[in-house]
Design a protein around this motif. Structure first.
Motif, PDB file in Angstrom:
ATOM      1  N   PRO A 169       0.757  -1.312   0.076  1.00  0.00           N
ATOM      2  CA  PRO A 169       0.066  -0.205   0.000  1.00  0.00           C
ATOM      3  C   PRO A 169       0.586   1.152  -0.260  1.00  0.00           C
ATOM      4  CG  PRO A 169      -0.929  -1.758   1.520  1.00  0.00           C
ATOM      5  CD  PRO A 169       0.334  -2.145   1.121  1.00  0.00           C
ATOM      6  N   ARG A 170       2.093   1.355   0.642  1.00  0.00           N
ATOM      7  CA  ARG A 170       2.740   2.355   0.725  1.00  0.00           C
ATOM      8  C   ARG A 170       3.960   2.354  -0.322  1.00  0.00           C
ATOM      9  NH1 ARG A 170       7.425   1.609   4.664  1.00  0.00           N
ATOM     10  NH2 ARG A 170       6.792  -0.142   5.171  1.00  0.00           N
ATOM     11  N   LEU A 171       4.286   1.285  -0.821  1.00  0.00           N
ATOM     12  CA  LEU A 171       5.609   1.108  -1.507  1.00  0.00           C
ATOM     13  C   LEU A 171       4.971   1.181  -3.119  1.00  0.00           C
ATOM     14  CD1 LEU A 171       8.665   0.312  -1.876  1.00  0.00           C
ATOM     15  CD2 LEU A 171       7.975  -2.012  -1.901  1.00  0.00           C
ATOM     16  N   PHE A 172       3.958   0.225  -3.530  1.00  0.00           N
ATOM     17  CA  PHE A 172       3.440   0.649  -4.898  1.00  0.00           C
ATOM     18  C   PHE A 172       1.933  -0.209  -4.657  1.00  0.00           C
ATOM     19  CE2 PHE A 172       3.498  -0.742  -9.387  1.00  0.00           C
ATOM     20  CZ  PHE A 172       4.410   0.431 -10.100  1.00  0.00           C
ATOM     21  N   PRO A 173       1.054   0.844  -4.574  1.00  0.00           N
ATOM     22  CA  PRO A 173      -0.291   0.236  -4.223  1.00  0.00           C
ATOM     23  C   PRO A 173      -1.007  -0.340  -5.617  1.00  0.00           C
ATOM     24  CG  PRO A 173      -0.019   2.503  -3.847  1.00  0.00           C
ATOM     25  CD  PRO A 173       1.197   2.407  -4.414  1.00  0.00           C
ATOM     26  N   ALA A 174      -0.641  -0.053  -6.781  1.00  0.00           N
ATOM     27  CA  ALA A 174      -1.298  -0.814  -7.983  1.00  0.00           C
ATOM     28  C   ALA A 174      -1.067  -2.425  -7.863  1.00  0.00           C
ATOM     29  CB  ALA A 174      -0.548  -0.117  -9.081  1.00  0.00           C
ATOM     30  N   LEU A 175      -0.116  -2.843  -7.184  1.00  0.00           N
ATOM     31  CA  LEU A 175       0.118  -4.528  -6.876  1.00  0.00           C
ATOM     32  C   LEU A 175      -0.597  -4.830  -5.749  1.00  0.00           C
ATOM     33  CD1 LEU A 175       3.772  -4.937  -7.759  1.00  0.00           C
ATOM     34  CD2 LEU A 175       2.010  -5.646  -9.165  1.00  0.00           C
ATOM     35  N   ALA A 176      -1.284  -4.149  -5.137  1.00  0.00           N
ATOM     36  CA  ALA A 176      -1.914  -4.774  -3.840  1.00  0.00           C
ATOM     37  C   ALA A 176      -2.720  -5.871  -3.937  1.00  0.00           C
ATOM     38  CB  ALA A 176      -2.553  -3.544  -2.864  1.00  0.00           C
ATOM     39  N   GLY A 177      -3.628  -5.744  -4.798  1.00  0.00           N
ATOM     40  CA  GLY A 177      -4.595  -6.773  -5.234  1.00  0.00           C
ATOM     41  C   GLY A 177      -4.208  -8.000  -6.201  1.00  0.00           C
ATOM     42  N   VAL A 178      -2.972  -7.676  -6.758  1.00  0.00           N
ATOM     43  CA  VAL A 178      -2.608  -8.516  -7.885  1.00  0.00           C
ATOM     44  C   VAL A 178      -2.130 -10.028  -7.429  1.00  0.00           C
ATOM     45  CG1 VAL A 178      -1.051  -8.790  -9.807  1.00  0.00           C
ATOM     46  CG2 VAL A 178      -1.898  -6.716  -9.408  1.00  0.00           C
ATOM     47  N   PRO A 179      -2.631 -11.272  -7.973  1.00  0.00           N
ATOM     48  CA  PRO A 179      -2.285 -12.566  -7.569  1.00  0.00           C
ATOM     49  C   PRO A 179      -0.666 -12.589  -8.024  1.00  0.00           C
ATOM     50  CG  PRO A 179      -4.119 -12.481  -9.306  1.00  0.00           C
ATOM     51  CD  PRO A 179      -3.774 -11.274  -9.035  1.00  0.00           C
ATOM     52  N   ALA A 180       0.014 -13.420  -6.925  1.00  0.00           N
ATOM     53  CA  ALA A 180       1.276 -13.578  -7.271  1.00  0.00           C
ATOM     54  C   ALA A 180       1.591 -15.080  -6.713  1.00  0.00           C
ATOM     55  CB  ALA A 180       2.218 -12.710  -6.460  1.00  0.00           C
ATOM     56  N   ARG A 181       2.978 -15.731  -7.324  1.00  0.00           N
ATOM     57  CA  ARG A 181       3.145 -16.764  -6.788  1.00  0.00           C
ATOM     58  C   ARG A 181       4.561 -16.852  -5.885  1.00  0.00           C
ATOM     59  NH1 ARG A 181       7.325 -19.706 -10.383  1.00  0.00           N
ATOM     60  NH2 ARG A 181       7.782 -18.035 -11.899  1.00  0.00           N
ATOM     61  N   ALA A 182       4.413 -17.588  -4.630  1.00  0.00           N
ATOM     62  CA  ALA A 182       5.563 -17.422  -3.903  1.00  0.00           C
ATOM     63  C   ALA A 182       6.464 -18.388  -4.120  1.00  0.00           C
ATOM     64  CB  ALA A 182       5.025 -17.792  -2.610  1.00  0.00           C
ATOM     65  N   LEU A 183       8.073 -17.875  -4.009  1.00  0.00           N
ATOM     66  CA  LEU A 183       9.196 -18.566  -4.266  1.00  0.00           C
ATOM     67  C   LEU A 183       9.948 -18.528  -3.207  1.00  0.00           C
ATOM     68  CD1 LEU A 183      10.151 -17.807  -8.176  1.00  0.00           C
ATOM     69  CD2 LEU A 183       8.994 -19.868  -7.239  1.00  0.00           C
ATOM     70  N   VAL A 184      10.959 -19.487  -3.372  1.00  0.00           N
ATOM     71  CA  VAL A 184      11.914 -19.365  -1.866  1.00  0.00           C
ATOM     72  C   VAL A 184      13.272 -19.688  -2.606  1.00  0.00           C
ATOM     73  CG1 VAL A 184      11.518 -22.048  -1.338  1.00  0.00           C
ATOM     74  CG2 VAL A 184      12.367 -20.130   0.361  1.00  0.00           C
ATOM     75  N   GLY A 185      14.205 -19.165  -1.814  1.00  0.00           N
ATOM     76  CA  GLY A 185      15.801 -19.414  -2.393  1.00  0.00           C
ATOM     77  C   GLY A 185      16.676 -19.361  -1.080  1.00  0.00           C
ATOM     78  N   LEU A 186      17.790 -19.899  -1.298  1.00  0.00           N
ATOM     79  CA  LEU A 186      18.920 -19.687  -0.261  1.00  0.00           C
ATOM     80  C   LEU A 186      19.900 -18.639  -0.787  1.00  0.00           C
ATOM     81  CD1 LEU A 186      19.088 -23.325   0.729  1.00  0.00           C
ATOM     82  CD2 LEU A 186      17.761 -21.497   1.794  1.00  0.00           C
ATOM     83  N   ARG A 187      20.088 -17.788   0.173  1.00  0.00           N
ATOM     84  CA  ARG A 187      21.425 -16.829  -0.069  1.00  0.00           C
ATOM     85  C   ARG A 187      22.489 -17.182   0.463  1.00  0.00           C
ATOM     86  NH1 ARG A 187      16.867 -12.960   1.689  1.00  0.00           N
ATOM     87  NH2 ARG A 187      15.967 -11.926  -0.224  1.00  0.00           N
ATOM     88  N   PRO A 188      23.654 -17.189  -0.195  1.00  0.00           N
ATOM     89  CA  PRO A 188      24.742 -17.525   0.676  1.00  0.00           C
ATOM     90  C   PRO A 188      25.359 -16.337   1.254  1.00  0.00           C
ATOM     91  CG  PRO A 188      25.311 -17.383  -1.532  1.00  0.00           C
ATOM     92  CD  PRO A 188      23.806 -17.280  -1.619  1.00  0.00           C
ATOM     93  N   ALA A 189      25.715 -16.601   2.546  1.00  0.00           N
ATOM     94  CA  ALA A 189      26.028 -15.312   3.353  1.00  0.00           C
ATOM     95  C   ALA A 189      27.413 -15.713   4.068  1.00  0.00           C
ATOM     96  CB  ALA A 189      25.079 -15.027   4.270  1.00  0.00           C
ATOM     97  N   SER A 190      28.213 -14.742   4.074  1.00  0.00           N
ATOM     98  CA  SER A 190      29.652 -14.911   4.988  1.00  0.00           C
ATOM     99  C   SER A 190      29.342 -14.306   6.374  1.00  0.00           C
ATOM    100  CB  SER A 190      30.724 -14.159   4.163  1.00  0.00           C
ATOM    101  OG  SER A 190      30.547 -12.999   4.036  1.00  0.00           O
TER     102      SER A 190
END
Length: 182
Positions: free
Chosen positions: A99-120
């Motif tokens: 709602p504050r970042l980009f309201p035009a996307l608030a109701g748009v369907p999306a798919r969730a993904l997950v990944g692993l970020r390598p960190a030191s």
């Protein structure tokens, strides 16, 4: 003074240099151990044609970007969960920023993904030769900034691997700063 790599099919590949770029799994190789850990990150992918920003937008640890293929990515979760790849409610919770970042996307369907970020441990990438195995060159741990940093560090690392001078920018990223590889 090269290296031999055993492939899963039982074949062996010989090379003068090997670039080890296995992301979060790099820590299990070359004695790097805890120098590389996985940090789980979840995101939402909005389909091509969804409204998206002209530039990357940030709000705290959340980011929103439109990709060249027309999809829009909303990400930013960071979870210390080891190698857990289960999608849970964390990705959908990112919608709270819309709602504050980009309201035009608030109701748009999306798919969730997950990944692993390598960190030191110090948050910097790990790039460079391994003392105990000079034919191995590690390229990992770009963490949350992989899509920003990897193109530059890859270009510099490739030049070095191909026999060029080590770039000054790579010197602080050497594996030996974190662990004495044996």
């Amino acid at each position: 003074a090269g290296v031999e790599v055993r492939l899963s099919a039982g074949a062996t590949l010989a090379a003068d240099r090997v670039v080890v770029a296995m992301g979060s799994w790099t820590g299990g190789l070359l004695g790097l151990g805890a120098a590389v850990r996985p940090v789980k990150g979840q995101l939402l992918v909005f389909p091509a044609g969804s409204p998206g920003p002209a530039r990357v937008l940030y709000a705290d640890h959340t980011y929103l970007l439109a990709k060249a293929d027309g999809t829009v990515i909303l990400g930013g979760t960071m979870e210390e969960r080891g190698f857990d790849l289960e999608i849970d409610g964390a990705a959908e919770a990112l919608r709270d920023a819309l709602p504050r970042l980009f309201p035009a996307l608030a109701g748009v369907p999306a798919r969730a993904l997950v990944g692993l970020r390598p960190a030191s441990p110090d948050g910097l990438p790990i790039v460079g030769p391994v003392r105990a195995l000079p034919a191995a060159y590690v390229f990992t741990a770009h963490f949350r900034n992989g899509f920003l940093l990897a193109p530059l560090t890859a270009r510099l690392a490739a030049a070095e691997v191909m026999g060029g001078e080590a770039a000054d920018l790579l010197r602080p990223l050497r594996p030996q700063r974190l662990v004495e590889v044996s």
